[in-house]
Structures are given as structure tokens and as C-alpha cells.
Design a protein around this motif. Structure first.
Motif, PDB file in Angstrom:
ATOM      1  N   VAL A  58     107.119  17.026  -5.873  1.00 29.21           N
ATOM      2  CA  VAL A  58     105.819  17.367  -5.283  1.00 29.21           C
ATOM      3  C   VAL A  58     105.996  18.523  -4.298  1.00 29.21           C
ATOM      4  N   TRP A  59     105.144  19.516  -4.435  1.00 27.00           N
ATOM      5  CA  TRP A  59     105.204  20.683  -3.556  1.00 27.00           C
ATOM      6  C   TRP A  59     104.918  20.276  -2.106  1.00 27.00           C
ATOM      7  N   GLY A  60     105.755  20.747  -1.170  1.00 26.99           N
ATOM      8  CA  GLY A  60     105.523  20.414   0.241  1.00 26.99           C
ATOM      9  C   GLY A  60     105.767  18.940   0.483  1.00 26.99           C
ATOM     10  N   ASP A  61     104.802  18.296   1.103  1.00 25.25           N
ATOM     11  CA  ASP A  61     104.861  16.854   1.341  1.00 25.25           C
ATOM     12  C   ASP A  61     103.740  16.184   0.553  1.00 25.25           C
ATOM     13  N   PRO A  62     104.033  15.049  -0.100  1.00 27.25           N
ATOM     14  CA  PRO A  62     102.999  14.399  -0.931  1.00 27.25           C
ATOM     15  C   PRO A  62     101.783  13.917  -0.143  1.00 27.25           C
ATOM     16  N   ALA A  63     101.881  13.875   1.207  1.00 27.60           N
ATOM     17  CA  ALA A  63     100.765  13.331   1.995  1.00 27.60           C
ATOM     18  C   ALA A  63      99.668  14.351   2.270  1.00 27.60           C
ATOM     19  N   PHE A  64      99.925  15.637   2.012  1.00 30.97           N
ATOM     20  CA  PHE A  64      98.946  16.648   2.398  1.00 30.97           C
ATOM     21  C   PHE A  64      98.298  17.312   1.183  1.00 30.97           C
ATOM     22  N   TYR A  65      97.024  17.069   0.995  1.00 28.85           N
ATOM     23  CA  TYR A  65      96.244  17.699  -0.077  1.00 28.85           C
ATOM     24  C   TYR A  65      97.021  17.724  -1.394  1.00 28.85           C
ATOM     25  N   ILE A  83     109.086  18.928   3.384  1.00 28.88           N
ATOM     26  CA  ILE A  83     108.621  19.848   4.435  1.00 28.88           C
ATOM     27  C   ILE A  83     107.357  20.542   3.943  1.00 28.88           C
ATOM     28  N   SER A  84     106.304  20.370   4.711  1.00 29.25           N
ATOM     29  CA  SER A  84     104.997  20.880   4.295  1.00 29.25           C
ATOM     30  C   SER A  84     104.805  22.337   4.721  1.00 29.25           C
ATOM     31  N   SER A  85     103.888  23.010   4.020  1.00 34.51           N
ATOM     32  CA  SER A  85     103.511  24.375   4.430  1.00 34.51           C
ATOM     33  C   SER A  85     102.943  24.369   5.853  1.00 34.51           C
ATOM     34  N   ILE A  86     102.410  23.226   6.284  1.00 40.84           N
ATOM     35  CA  ILE A  86     101.868  23.123   7.650  1.00 40.84           C
ATOM     36  C   ILE A  86     103.001  23.355   8.659  1.00 40.84           C
ATOM     37  N   VAL A 140      93.917  25.363   8.186  1.00 46.21           N
ATOM     38  CA  VAL A 140      93.074  25.449   6.992  1.00 46.21           C
ATOM     39  C   VAL A 140      93.948  25.727   5.763  1.00 46.21           C
ATOM     40  N   MET A 141      93.779  24.867   4.739  1.00 49.87           N
ATOM     41  CA  MET A 141      94.542  25.001   3.491  1.00 49.87           C
ATOM     42  C   MET A 141      93.555  25.216   2.356  1.00 49.87           C
ATOM     43  N   LEU A 142      94.059  25.574   1.198  1.00 51.68           N
ATOM     44  CA  LEU A 142      93.237  25.672  -0.011  1.00 51.68           C
ATOM     45  C   LEU A 142      92.003  26.551   0.224  1.00 51.68           C
ATOM     46  N   ASP A 143      92.233  27.712   0.778  1.00 49.19           N
ATOM     47  CA  ASP A 143      91.109  28.612   1.039  1.00 49.19           C
ATOM     48  C   ASP A 143      91.293  29.899   0.235  1.00 49.19           C
ATOM     49  N   TRP A 189      98.288  33.278  10.441  1.00 46.14           N
ATOM     50  CA  TRP A 189      98.164  33.196   8.978  1.00 46.14           C
ATOM     51  C   TRP A 189      99.537  33.309   8.328  1.00 46.14           C
ATOM     52  N   GLY A 190      99.714  32.627   7.210  1.00 53.96           N
ATOM     53  CA  GLY A 190     100.969  32.753   6.473  1.00 53.96           C
ATOM     54  C   GLY A 190     100.734  32.596   4.984  1.00 53.96           C
ATOM     55  N   ALA A 191     101.429  33.415   4.185  1.00 56.33           N
ATOM     56  CA  ALA A 191     101.328  33.296   2.726  1.00 56.33           C
ATOM     57  C   ALA A 191     102.729  33.227   2.133  1.00 56.33           C
ATOM     58  N   CYS A 192     102.823  32.514   0.993  1.00 58.27           N
ATOM     59  CA  CYS A 192     104.094  32.384   0.259  1.00 58.27           C
ATOM     60  C   CYS A 192     105.233  32.010   1.202  1.00 58.27           C
ATOM     61  N   LEU A 193     104.942  31.107   2.125  1.00 57.76           N
ATOM     62  CA  LEU A 193     105.928  30.744   3.141  1.00 57.76           C
ATOM     63  C   LEU A 193     107.159  30.135   2.474  1.00 57.76           C
ATOM     64  N   GLY A 194     108.311  30.474   3.006  1.00 54.46           N
ATOM     65  CA  GLY A 194     109.550  29.905   2.465  1.00 54.46           C
ATOM     66  C   GLY A 194     110.085  30.665   1.269  1.00 54.46           C
ATOM     67  N   VAL A 237      98.640  33.138  -5.325  1.00 53.03           N
ATOM     68  CA  VAL A 237      99.079  33.215  -3.933  1.00 53.03           C
ATOM     69  C   VAL A 237      98.711  31.906  -3.244  1.00 53.03           C
ATOM     70  N   MET A 238      99.579  31.437  -2.357  1.00 50.87           N
ATOM     71  CA  MET A 238      99.217  30.269  -1.539  1.00 50.87           C
ATOM     72  C   MET A 238      99.262  30.708  -0.089  1.00 50.87           C
ATOM     73  N   ASP A 239      98.186  30.453   0.638  1.00 45.74           N
ATOM     74  CA  ASP A 239      98.184  30.805   2.049  1.00 45.74           C
ATOM     75  C   ASP A 239      97.558  29.704   2.890  1.00 45.74           C
ATOM     76  N   ILE A 240      97.872  29.738   4.153  1.00 45.47           N
ATOM     77  CA  ILE A 240      97.468  28.677   5.087  1.00 45.47           C
ATOM     78  C   ILE A 240      97.319  29.336   6.446  1.00 45.47           C
ATOM     79  N   TYR A 241      96.437  28.800   7.293  1.00 45.52           N
ATOM     80  CA  TYR A 241      96.319  29.409   8.615  1.00 45.52           C
ATOM     81  C   TYR A 241      95.832  28.407   9.659  1.00 45.52           C
TER      82      TYR A 241
HETATM   83  C1  LIG Z   1      97.411  21.547  -3.175  1.00 47.43           C
HETATM   84  S1  LIG Z   1      97.814  21.962  -1.527  1.00 47.43           S
HETATM   85  C2  LIG Z   1      99.422  21.287  -1.416  1.00 47.43           C
HETATM   86  C3  LIG Z   1      99.951  21.204  -0.010  1.00 47.43           C
HETATM   87  C4  LIG Z   1     101.383  20.683   0.047  1.00 47.43           C
HETATM   88  N1  LIG Z   1     101.430  19.287  -0.339  1.00 47.43           N
HETATM   89  C5  LIG Z   1     102.005  20.850   1.423  1.00 47.43           C
HETATM   90  O1  LIG Z   1     102.489  19.865   1.997  1.00 47.43           O
HETATM   91  O2  LIG Z   1     102.036  21.985   1.902  1.00 47.43           O
HETATM   92  C6  LIG Z   1      98.098  23.692  -1.724  1.00 47.43           C
HETATM   93  C7  LIG Z   1      97.823  24.453  -0.440  1.00 47.43           C
HETATM   94  O3  LIG Z   1      98.896  24.293   0.452  1.00 47.43           O
HETATM   95  C8  LIG Z   1      99.150  25.495   1.143  1.00 47.43           C
HETATM   96  N2  LIG Z   1     100.516  25.941   0.778  1.00 47.43           N
HETATM   97  C9  LIG Z   1     101.401  25.277   0.041  1.00 47.43           C
HETATM   98  N3  LIG Z   1     102.560  25.935  -0.046  1.00 47.43           N
HETATM   99  C10 LIG Z   1     102.420  27.052   0.675  1.00 47.43           C
HETATM  100  C11 LIG Z   1     103.273  28.137   0.990  1.00 47.43           C
HETATM  101  N4  LIG Z   1     104.529  28.179   0.532  1.00 47.43           N
HETATM  102  N5  LIG Z   1     102.790  29.130   1.771  1.00 47.43           N
HETATM  103  C12 LIG Z   1     101.523  29.086   2.259  1.00 47.43           C
HETATM  104  N6  LIG Z   1     100.668  28.078   1.989  1.00 47.43           N
HETATM  105  C13 LIG Z   1     101.108  27.078   1.217  1.00 47.43           C
HETATM  106  C14 LIG Z   1      98.048  26.458   0.729  1.00 47.43           C
HETATM  107  O4  LIG Z   1      96.966  26.327   1.627  1.00 47.43           O
HETATM  108  C15 LIG Z   1      97.675  25.947  -0.635  1.00 47.43           C
HETATM  109  O5  LIG Z   1      96.355  26.316  -0.969  1.00 47.43           O
END
Ligand SMILES: C[S@@+](CC[C@H](N)C(=O)[O-])C[C@H]1O[C@@H](n2cnc3c(N)ncnc32)[C@H](O)[C@@H]1O
Length: 254
Positions: free
Chosen positions: A109-116, A142-145, A185-188, A205-210, A242-246
Motif C-alpha cells: 500500500v502506498w504511504g500508510d494504509p490509514a490515510f485516504y 511512512i505517509s506523504s503527510i 490537503v491531499m487528492l487535489d 507544497w510538495g510533489a512526487c515526494l521521496g 503527479v501526486m502532490d500534497i500541501y
Molecule cells: C490515494 S491517496 C494515498 C495516500 C497515502 N496512503 C499516504 O499515506 O500518503 C493519494 C494522495 O496522497 C498524496 N501523496 C501520496 N504520495 C505522495 C507523494 N510521494 N508526494 C506527494 N503527495 C503524495 C497526494 O495528495 C495524492 O493525491
């Protein structure tokens, strides 16, 4: 006889974020389900497959599952519920047909399974259906948060404050709740901060973190908002996704 489904958080882009617990859990798998969401996210699928090659047993079977498409119209929650149900049916079929009693299947599971992420809910749907007796294990990741906070070297809460986490859709539809002036804010997909910012709004703001494409921008939305949109558009154009979060602070901190 029970089978086990391990939902393993793998971090948000950098393979070095994998915890020892996650490495051990991958090493125990008999089958790994890899969800195929189409070519846009093939880079993410390849990363998962690489982790399975590195840390999985030589006998590990990798089963690619095409993800069912989400209905394009209808009420949002109903569409998502129907999509979860379809996914549950597909996963259940693999667990029933390809796993022997006492064996373990896993999903990275991408990031942590507890978040979105819907993986835990889908696993619970399979448990409730009762066709396959299932034990579910969740391994945190480890979550994107966390990557956002670490990248900008910030704590997400003010002293003794709360942390509000929401989606772009909810932020656009509802704004922030009374008394809350900052949110992660996620999924924007629509850069909603541009519509909602007040003159003093601050964004981290951060995109493609990691990943090698990581981008971090901080400043007043009035000053950096359009640049964020441009950087985001360019990343999406080049990578296909692209995945971004802020973190949006509606009142600049003194
Ligand atoms: C379906 S949710 C999954 C979140 C994931 N479970 C987590 O813990 O980060 C997808 C959203 O997470 C954020 N996200 C996940 N990975 C990211 C990354 N590497 N860089 C920036 N945002 C990320 C974005 O907001 C993206 O729209």
C-alpha cells in the motif's frame, strides 16, 4: 481454514522508507496482489514489483489484478462504494482460488494504509462477506503527510493545536470548518488553494515526494501559487501523472 491478507505500507516513493516490519512481512508472502491501474501509474507498479523482487521469497507468486474502472457518473459515495465492492470480488476470487489454508497474501500500500486508501475497507468487506475466512494484518508505512512535514522542516500542529487533514474536493465544497485555519490537503487535482486563499494564506507544497522528481515550494499563495500550478503541470506532462500534497495556513503565523 483461515488465510491471511497483509496490507503493507511501503512509504511514499523512496524504497529506503520501507520499515524492517514491512520487509519481514513481504518475506512471509506466498502471493502478492499488484493492482494495475493503467499506464499512467505504471511507474508506481514497477516500484512495488521491484520491492517484491528484492524482499520476497523466490517462490513468491505475483498476481497482477487490473483495477475495475470507477463509474464516471452518479453520486460520489455510491460510485466509490460500488467500486470497492467490485475490487473486493476480484481480490476474493484470487484468495479463494490461489491460496491454500494458512497461506498469506499481501498488498503493498502506498504511504500508510490509514490515510485516504481503501485497502483496509476492501479487506473488511471480504471478511464480512464470509466466503473466504480471512485474518487481516496492517503494517504501517511512512505517509506523504510525514514527507511533506519533513521536507519543509515543519510541525503540522501549532502548540497544543489540532491537525486537520482533508481532500481538495472537500476543501472546495465546504472550505475549512469553523475555528480551523489550516489543513493538510491531499487528492487535489485542481490546485484548490488558488480559489480559496486569502491575501495572507501560506502554503507548504510538495510533489512526487521521496522520488527523484521531488519538488517543494513554500510561500504566500499570492506569490507562489501560480508557480506551483506550473511546476505541477510540467511534472504531469512529463510523467503522465503527479501526486502532490500541501499544508494551507489561512492566517500567516507571526
Ligand atoms: C490515494 S491517496 C494515498 C495516500 C497515502 N496512503 C499516504 O499515506 O500518503 C493519494 C494522495 O496522497 C498524496 N501523496 C501520496 N504520495 C505522495 C507523494 N510521494 N508526494 C506527494 N503527495 C503524495 C497526494 O495528495 C495524492 O493525491
Amino acid at each position: 481454514m483461515m488465510v491471511t491478507l497483509s496490507l503493507i505500507g511501503i512509504g511514499s516513493g523512496d524504497p529506503r522508507q520501507l520499515t524492517q516490519q514491512a520487509i519481514d512481512a513481504i518475506g512471509e508472502l506466498d502471493i502478492a496482489l499488484v493492482l494495475d491501474k493503467g499506464s499512467d501509474s505504471s511507474e508506481l507498479r514497477l516500484l512495488r514489483e521491484e520491492l517484491l523482487r528484492r524482499f520476497g521469497r523466490s517462490s513468491l507468486r505475483v498476481v497482477r489484478l487490473p483495477d475495475p474502472p470507477r463509474a464516471a457518473s452518479g453520486e460520489y459515495l455510491a460510485r466509490v462504494a460500488a467500486w470497492h465492492e467490485q475490487r473486493a470480488e476480484r481480490w476474493e476470487e484470487v484468495l479463494r482460488e490461489q491460496l491454500s489454508p494458512q497461506q498469506t497474501a499481501g498488498i503493498l500500500v502506498w504511504g500508510d494504509p490509514a490515510f485516504y486508501d481503501s485497502t483496509i475497507r476492501i479487506a473488511q468487506t471480504i471478511q464480512q462477506r464470509g466466503v473466504v475466512p480471512l485474518e487481516v494484518k496492517v503494517i504501517p508505512g511512512i505517509s506523504s503527510i510525514q514527507l511533506l512535514a519533513a521536507g519543509h522542516q515543519i510541525a503540522l500542529n501549532q502548540l497544543n493545536g489540532t491537525i486537520h487533514i482533508t481532500t481538495g474536493r472537500r476543501l472546495r465544497d465546504e472550505g475549512l470548518p469553523e475555528g480551523v485555519d489550516e489543513a493538510v490537503v491531499m487528492l487535489d487535482g485542481q490546485c484548490s488553494f488558488l480559489q480559496l486563499a486569502t491575501p495572507d494564506s501560506e502554503i507548504f507544497w510538495g510533489a512526487c515526494l521521496g522520488s527523484a522528481d521531488e519538488q517543494l515550494i513554500h510561500g504566500r499563495v499570492a506569490e507562489v501559487g501560480e508557480r506551483i500550478r506550473e511546476v505541477r503541470d510540467k511534472l504531469r506532462e512529463r510523467k503522465g501523472w503527479v501526486m502532490d500534497i500541501y499544508l494551507l495556513r489561512q492566517k500567516a503565523q507571526s
